[in-house]
Design a protein around this motif. Structure first.
Motif, PDB file in Angstrom:
ATOM      1  N   ILE A  52     -12.289   1.919  -3.859  1.00  0.00           N
ATOM      2  CA  ILE A  52     -11.223   2.847  -3.496  1.00  0.00           C
ATOM      3  C   ILE A  52     -11.733   4.249  -3.812  1.00  0.00           C
ATOM      4  CG2 ILE A  52      -8.782   3.324  -3.809  1.00  0.00           C
ATOM      5  CD1 ILE A  52      -8.789   0.413  -3.586  1.00  0.00           C
TER       6      ILE A  52
ATOM      7  N   SER B  72     -10.941  -6.766  -1.190  1.00  0.00           N
ATOM      8  CA  SER B  72     -10.466  -5.426  -0.897  1.00  0.00           C
ATOM      9  C   SER B  72      -9.001  -5.383  -1.297  1.00  0.00           C
ATOM     10  CB  SER B  72     -10.667  -5.166   0.599  1.00  0.00           C
ATOM     11  OG  SER B  72     -10.197  -3.894   0.943  1.00  0.00           O
TER      12      SER B  72
ATOM     13  N   SER C 105      -4.744   4.524  -7.397  1.00  0.00           N
ATOM     14  CA  SER C 105      -6.055   4.083  -6.932  1.00  0.00           C
ATOM     15  C   SER C 105      -6.852   3.470  -8.081  1.00  0.00           C
ATOM     16  CB  SER C 105      -6.822   5.269  -6.352  1.00  0.00           C
ATOM     17  OG  SER C 105      -6.121   5.785  -5.257  1.00  0.00           O
TER      18      SER C 105
ATOM     19  N   CYS D 216       0.838  -1.198   0.000  1.00  0.00           N
ATOM     20  CA  CYS D 216       0.000   0.000   0.000  1.00  0.00           C
ATOM     21  C   CYS D 216       0.865   1.237   0.000  1.00  0.00           C
ATOM     22  CB  CYS D 216      -0.931   0.000   1.212  1.00  0.00           C
ATOM     23  SG  CYS D 216      -2.211   1.273   1.086  1.00  0.00           S
TER      24      CYS D 216
ATOM     25  N   ILE E 199      -3.430  -0.073  -1.795  1.00  0.00           N
ATOM     26  CA  ILE E 199      -3.342   0.724  -3.022  1.00  0.00           C
ATOM     27  C   ILE E 199      -1.952   0.534  -3.634  1.00  0.00           C
ATOM     28  CG2 ILE E 199      -3.705   3.005  -4.007  1.00  0.00           C
ATOM     29  CD1 ILE E 199      -6.008   2.491  -2.320  1.00  0.00           C
TER      30      ILE E 199
END
Lengths: 486, 420
Positions: free
Chosen positions: B154, B118, B125, B74, B121
């Motif tokens: 997102i 899910s 995004s 992320c 990132i």
């Protein structure tokens, strides 16, 4: 002899049903008995494989209703519940249904009276059956055999009630594109992709003993569970132990529970509640406490912590905190911030910009000195500065926040990326954010510029240029501070 | 660097997803794998109105969906999150194809109802959102998967992508993360409240539009038939229960959310030191869900739930919010179970929606006595001070100062094992 009188003479009628879940059969017979006016206490119901036959009643022929007997009427609500309740293991279920049917003829509104004992019992049976059907939909576990054209899925399941046939449609609707079988001690279901057929009762040994995907599933099950929130009671309520033997994941439960506390303790150990709620109440106490701080690897490297210093008298404090990165070699030796080469450069520039150091507070984002020892030619070692990691900065932020809370500055000047991270909680590019105010959550303003040690590393040309920008930033800070002081 | 094996990555990416509270698979349209049997009847999967919990973990939570991250890499640095950039956790990623295959393998063995995907990132995004959508597309189009899909959206991704996600997914969600703006700024410095709520608004608009289209054209594509939901972390910032209840009710109203989930902040491995926190008691989360229920099913206005809270804005932990409200507004009681309207009966502590339904239906046939009410409810002892029946009237019980201890005797307090 009328059937009516025949019913009164008989001790009881034994009514056979074709199967334990033969609701349609019960419905037909019940209608007939009702029309022949046979009261509930004169009827017993018999299914294959359940209870003994009623010796007194066996063999008696069922009464024939009068041709002009009125058609019994029942509310829809009753039939829906009864169809489910009929699947219950309870031996008295069909007698209960007939008794309710009988009473409904006198009291058509009976079903609405949930305070009635029979109505409540019907609801209870229905609830149990619904739950069992639901648990079967949840806990059937298929195992794959064959592959390609021969791919098939077989499950072994042990329902509590007579729900297998009633649940067939659910599995057909869900797995229409697969070939599968569900084997139970009551019977089996087979779906070949187009037609559903029923088979005889089976045993566990008829189903495959394992499936390669179960290892993946177990890994998932063990990983998705949060050891910090153990609630075994809640689990057992919804997944009672009797289902465990046919659930591949259930074998893990005892070890997950046993390991949970240790795992949570480890999680807490690694962070989370690293600091208590209470911060030290004064700057000297913070200075004292950081000496003993061992919450990150730098704190544990044996060096001396360097506390912040400067003006702490609220009456004379000018509202400025200057935050550097961490103490260097000289700072660690002397136990004071900004006393090395970079510190000297900073002090000179502060004076030029008209920032009065005697009214400011000087401190660092990280309170201990992080370095790697570097052997020198001719023996001995030099301590080479190393940048703290984001994690180390985030840990030490606790102390800086303590200083800020006590001093309540109007403006914080962060020197370099580490100081900026410490104040913002995120890493920013100094070149992009320098020279402009950023609001902090205590209402003060953050200004960011480069660290003076960066200037020291540059060669003549670029250095002159960067020093110019540095001086410009400091002048802007001085002007803003004067403005804020009003 | 070589990738860890599939099973290792499953462990890492399930572990990383476990802090998301939702695992619901309910509230979508009914579908079966026999519907519109084109493509040679290869379809797999069905959805009922009600979700199915296929297993329960020792934390008491239902396991209904395969809940994983596509990746836990992320670029964001949210302090409460185990996957933040500065955390030292092991990183892994799945390809969309791997996620789809894993979902099918689990679904065909009846382990799950579907997928809740899910992601951290990566790159951007929008790129991340595209990968999530691709996994859902493979499931729907290549595997003819008819089970449940929940996609985490997102907020910073293109709104066009957010809309595309809803065409494959039953539910989309966007986490507001923290109940207060100050909390978000401090703990999720890369996130922006306006962006998050903007994305929720996009989803709401798409849902409304699709519903409208469905009325006019039978073949109009379905859009997130199970609606959108969100999650708030409780106890990571200074928000009081009253703040949280207020925020939740605003979200329900503004964005027509199906559910707001509350997740008690839980200690995470390698936590950021910016979280100098105790974990909040789990019971606090439970009280918030109860207050959520009061608003959604019991006709309580948000202000009324807030009235149940103390002066510090916190709901009492030892009693449920409905009882707390009743103890504060004793002049509203006792309630006559033979006469009171539904709305009033729903206010009685100890009477749930089912019991109220049973009382309303039973009292058409008889005048209810205390025994009758006892048969229709769980605990008559808790109920007695608040009701009147044909044979019972509380003797000013509601005015007794010790009423609270009568109904909810104080339990022995278990000490926190890891109290600081």
């Amino acid at each position: 002899m009328t059937p009516f009188r025949d019913a009164r003479i008989a001790d009881a009628f034994a009514v056979p049903l074709a199967a334990p879940d033969d609701f349609a059969g019960w419905r037909g017979q019940a209608r007939r008995l009702l029309m022949a006016d046979v009261p509930p206490d004169r009827v017993t119901w018999h299914m294959p494989g359940e209870g003994g036959g009623d010796l007194f009643a066996s063999g008696r022929r069922l009464p024939v209703p009068r041709a002009d007997a009125p058609q019994p009427r029942v509310p829809r609500a009753f039939l829906d519940l009864a169809a489910k309740a009929a699947l219950h293991r309870d031996e008295g279920r069909f007698a209960l249904l007939y008794r309710l049917l009988w009473r409904l003829q006198q009291r058509p509104g009976l079903m609405e009276d949930e305070a009635d004992a029979d109505v409540r019992q019907l609801h209870r049976l229905t609830r149990t059956v619904r739950r069992d059907m639901h648990k079967m939909r949840a806990f059937v576990r298929f195992r794959q055999i064959g592959s390609g054209e021969d791919e098939r899925y077989i499950a072994w399941f042990e329902p509590e009630h007579h729900i297998l046939r009633a649940n067939a449609e659910f599995f057909v609707n869900r797995f229409a594109g697969m070939r599968w079988a569900i084997l139970t001690p009551q019977g089996s279901l087979h779906w070949d992709g187009a037609v559903l057929s029923e088979g005889p009762p089976a045993s566990r040994a008829d189903a495959p003993a394992q499936d390669a995907a179960e290892e993946l599933w177990r890994r998932y099950y063990g990983s998705i569970f949060n050891p910090a929130r153990l609630k075994v009671g809640a689990m057992l309520k919804e997944m009672p132990r009797r289902y465990w033997k046919n659930l591949p994941e259930a074998a893990l439960i005892p070890e997950l529970i046993a390991g949970a506390q240790a795992r949570e303790a480890a999680m807490v150990d690694q962070g989370g509640t690293m600091f208590g709620e209470e911060r030290p109440g004064s700057l000297p106490e913070i200075a004292q406490a950081i000496m003993a701080c061992r919450r990150c690897p730098i704190g544990c490297n044996g060096t001396r912590a360097v506390p912040g210093e400067g003006q702490s008298d609220p009456a004379r404090f000018g509202g400025l905190i200057i935050v550097g990165e961490q103490p260097g070699d000289s700072e660690e030796e002397q136990g004071r911030p900004f006393v090395g080469p970079a510190g000297r450069l900073l002090r000179a520039h502060l004076e030029d910009a008209g920032l009065d150091l005697s009214r400011a507070w000087l401190t660092n984002a990280v309170k201990h000195f992080k370095f790697v020892p570097k052997p020198m030619r001719g023996g001995g070692k030099r301590r080479l500065h190393q940048n703290p990691t984001a994690k180390e900065i985030d840990i030490c932020r606790w102390w800086l926040e303590g200083e800020r809370a006590l001093l309540r500055p109007r403006l914080v000047l962060a020197l370099g990326a580490s100081a900026a991270r410490s104040l913002l909680g995120k890493t920013v590019s100094v070149q992009q954010v320098r020279g402009q105010p950023m609001p902090l959550d205590d209402g003060s303003e953050l200004w960011i510029t480069t660290h003076p040690s960066y200037l020291l590393r540059l060669n003549d040309g670029p250095r002159a240029q960067e020093e110019g920008r540095f001086a410009g930033d400091l002048r802007a800070v001085a002007a803003r501070l004067a403005e804020l002081a009003g | 660097m070589s990738q860890p094996s599939l099973i290792e990555r499953l462990g890492i990416l399930a572990d990383a997803a476990k802090y998301d509270a939702s695992c619901a698979s309910s509230g979508t349209t009914r579908r079966t794998s026999k519907d519109g049997a084109k493509g040679g009847g290869k379809a797999i999967g069905s959805t009922e109105g009600m979700g199915i919990c296929h297993a329960y973990a020792p934390d008491g939570r239902c396991i209904s969906l395969l809940k994983i991250l596509l990746t836990n890499h992320c670029v964001f640095d949210c302090h409460y999150c185990i996957n933040r950039k500065s955390s030292n956790v092991r990183r892994a990623r799945f390809t969309p194809q791997e996620v789809a295959d894993l979902t099918m393998a689990f679904y065909k063995r009846n382990y799950i109802e579907g997928l809740f995907l899910s992601s951290g990132i990566v790159k951007s995004s929008s790129h991340t959102m595209e990968q999530l959508i691709e996994a859902a597309r493979i499931l729907r189009e290549e595997h003819e998967f008819r089970g449940y899909i929940h996609l985490k959206t997102i907020p910073e991704a293109d709104s066009e992508l957010v809309t595309r996600a809803g065409l494959y997914a039953d539910r989309v969600s966007i986490n507001v993360e923290l109940p207060t703006l100050a909390g978000l700024t401090r703990l999720a410095p890369d996130k922006n409240a306006a962006t998050i709520e903007g994305a929720m608004d996009t989803v709401k608009a798409a849902i409304v539009e699709a519903k409208d289209a469905c009325k006019r054209f039978k073949s109009a594509p379905r859009f997130a038939p199970a609606g959108q939901s969100t999650q708030m972390i409780v106890g990571a910032d200074g928000a009081s229960d009253a703040d949280i209840v207020g925020k939740a009710s605003r979200l329900y109203g503004d964005y027509r959310l199906r559910r707001v989930y509350y997740s008690a902040f839980s200690p995470i491995p390698d936590a950021s030191a910016v979280l100098p926190l105790q974990r909040p008691p789990l019971i606090r989360e439970h009280r918030l869900y109860q207050s959520d229920w009061l608003m959604r099913f019991y006709g309580f206005a948000p202000e009324e739930v807030q009235q149940a809270a103390g002066t510090d804005g916190m709901l009492p932990l030892d009693i449920d919010p409905k009882l707390a409200w009743a103890l504060k507004f004793r002049d509203q009681f006792p309630v006559d179970v033979n006469r009171a309207p539904r709305e009033t009966l729903l206010r009685v502590p100890g009477l749930g929606t089912r019991a109220v339904g049973a009382i309303l239906s039973a009292r058409r046939h008889r005048t209810l006595r205390l025994d009758d009410v006892a048969r229709l409810t769980v605990s008559i002892a808790k109920l007695r001070p608040f009701i009147v029946t044909a044979d019972w009237r509380p003797t000013l019980l509601t005015e007794r100062a010790d009423l609270k201890t009568l109904i909810a005797p104080p339990k022995a307090q278990q000490l926190e094992l890891f109290a600081a």
